[in-house]
Design an enzyme around this catalytic site. Structure first.
Site, mmCIF file in Angstrom:
data_model
loop_
_atom_site.group_PDB
_atom_site.id
_atom_site.type_symbol
_atom_site.label_atom_id
_atom_site.label_comp_id
_atom_site.label_asym_id
_atom_site.label_seq_id
_atom_site.Cartn_x
_atom_site.Cartn_y
_atom_site.Cartn_z
ATOM 1 C CG ASP A 148 6.552 -3.402 2.171
ATOM 2 O OD1 ASP A 148 7.698 -2.941 2.246
ATOM 3 O OD2 ASP A 148 6.289 -4.495 1.636
ATOM 4 C CD GLU A 185 12.281 -4.985 -0.967
ATOM 5 O OE1 GLU A 185 12.488 -5.998 -0.260
ATOM 6 O OE2 GLU A 185 11.119 -4.594 -1.272
ATOM 7 C CD GLU A 186 7.728 -4.552 -2.239
ATOM 8 O OE1 GLU A 186 7.778 -5.794 -2.351
ATOM 9 O OE2 GLU A 186 7.373 -3.986 -1.191
#
Length: 412
Positions: A148, A185-186
């Site tokens: 990820d 994004e995280e």
């Protein structure tokens, strides 16, 4: 010819920010069944995972990507974002999204956007492989971001290169596909949201017909994923001596009763998904022998209902109502409404399908385009200490991305 420009955005020279080019792997004799891009794929993936890029600190991996893509004939543009609030004492390096497309045209007309994110969750975990130098289908590659989402990043780039080299995408149509690798994004999704809100300033503004997002989906095409909302909850009480609880009001007790009722309530569900609430942080009280005057909780909810625009708000309002059914006056509730269920296109021949419970950047890219969500690896190891991916899954994703890109070009 005039390159794309961002008048309101500082463009940083990749030559100044660039890192060393990717380090080649030690020579190994790949089995005859291995795809021709195996060494390049593993090398790129290795270089990405070896670079720590925890959210807010994506500069080094972004700089690597700029150099890597430029060396392979891509036109690369970067768009700078404001520094992240990381609470670091040292000044943060610049953060930027990486946009790229096959050269030499510097004024592309992309039909398809291929995107993923280059930030990871903490902590950094070093790159490792379980083989002794001989790559096989069963080679297990571990490290933070190995799934990820640096697996998606590597597979997407190699897939596009393979399509160009094979001629499946003609040279005169090479700029029909654009790559976008975003930061943040995280955490807040600020990278994709920034690109979405400023792309009209690009010259010319891109008008994508389809966007392919890379996340760990176990090689399945996602039909939809849950939305999200978050709330900060403060319960107010009245302090007093713990030996005489009737003389005060325990904020901790009120908060606990409210949260238990929330967890026991269906805030919104469908035949296939249900809304869930995670109580991530709890605090309260001053001492063990003092009736707590204040208690706080931070919660995140995964939203199982639509519509996409308002589903998060609907569930957040239900959350508030449940808390106030326990005590009408004690709660102070501050919610970020997020969004509801996100639907994606999954009607593509040859792909198994699924739905997922996590959030992505799909919602953060505004526009009337077909949306695909696909990638290698499983979310069940992402964010954990055992994050890892099999080489065979990484290579399968290259083929999957090749098929998706060609499908998107044809259908859109």
């Amino acid at each position: 010819m005039k390159p794309w420009s961002l008048p309101a955005v500082a463009l940083i020279c990749s030559r100044v920010l660039g890192l060393e080019a990717q380090t080649p792997l030690a020579a190994s004799s790949a089995p005859s069944s291995a795809p021709p891009y195996r060494e390049a794929l593993v090398s790129l993936h290795k270089s990405l995972v070896e670079i720590s890029s925890i959210s807010g600190h994506e500069n080094d991996v972004g700089s690597f990507l700029v150099d890597y893509l430029e060396q392979r004939g891509f036109v690369v543009q970067i768009e700078a974002l404001p520094p992240a609030d990381t609470n670091d004492t040292e000044p943060a390096k610049p953060r930027f999204n990486v946009l790229a497309w096959p050269g030499p045209n510097r004024r592309p007309s992309p039909k398809v956007l291929v995107s993923s994110h280059i930030d990871t969750v903490p902590p950094f975990i070093p790159y490792a492989r379980n083989d002794s130098g001989q790559l096989t289908d069963d080679t297990l590659i571990s490290g933070r971001g190995s799934v990820d989402a640096k697996a998606s990043v590597a597979a997407q780039i190699v897939a596009l290169q393979a399509l160009l080299e094979s001629g499946r995408i003609a040279a005169e149509e090479a700029d029909a596909v654009m790559l976008l690798y975003v930061v943040g994004e995280e955490t807040s999704g600020d990278g994709m949201r920034f690109f979405s809100s400023t792309r009209g300033q690009l010259d010319p503004p891109p008008t994508f017909r389809a966007a392919i997002f890379g996340e760990p989906t176990e090689g399945r095409l996602v039909c939809g994923h849950k939305g999200i909302f978050g709330c900060e909850v403060t319960a107010h009480g009245r302090a007093g001596h713990s030996g005489y609880p009737w003389l005060g009001k325990s904020a901790t007790e009120v908060l606990m009763r409210g949260l238990v009722r929330v967890l026991d309530t269906d805030l919104g569900s469908t035949e296939t998904m249900n809304t869930t609430v995670n109580v991530g942080l709890l605090s309260g009280g001053a001492a063990g022998n003092v009736i707590p005057e204040l208690a706080k909780a931070t919660i995140t909810g995964r939203v199982a209902i639509g519509p996409e625009l308002d589903g998060g708000k609907i569930v957040a309002e239900r959350f508030k109502e449940v808390l106030r059914s326990v005590d009408e006056e004690a709660f102070e509730i501050d919610c970020t409404y997020g969004y509801g269920v996100v639907e994606c296109d999954c009607d593509v021949e040859g792909f198994e399908t699924t739905t997922v419970n996590y959030g992505t950047d799909v919602h953060n890219l505004a526009g009337n385009h077909t949306r695909y969500l696909y990638g290698p690896g499983t979310i069940f190891v992402a964010h954990g200490p055992d994050e890892a991916i099999k080489l065979s899954d990484l290579e399968s994703a290259v083929e999957g991305y090749k098929d998706l890109i060609m499908h998107a070009l044809k259908e859109n």
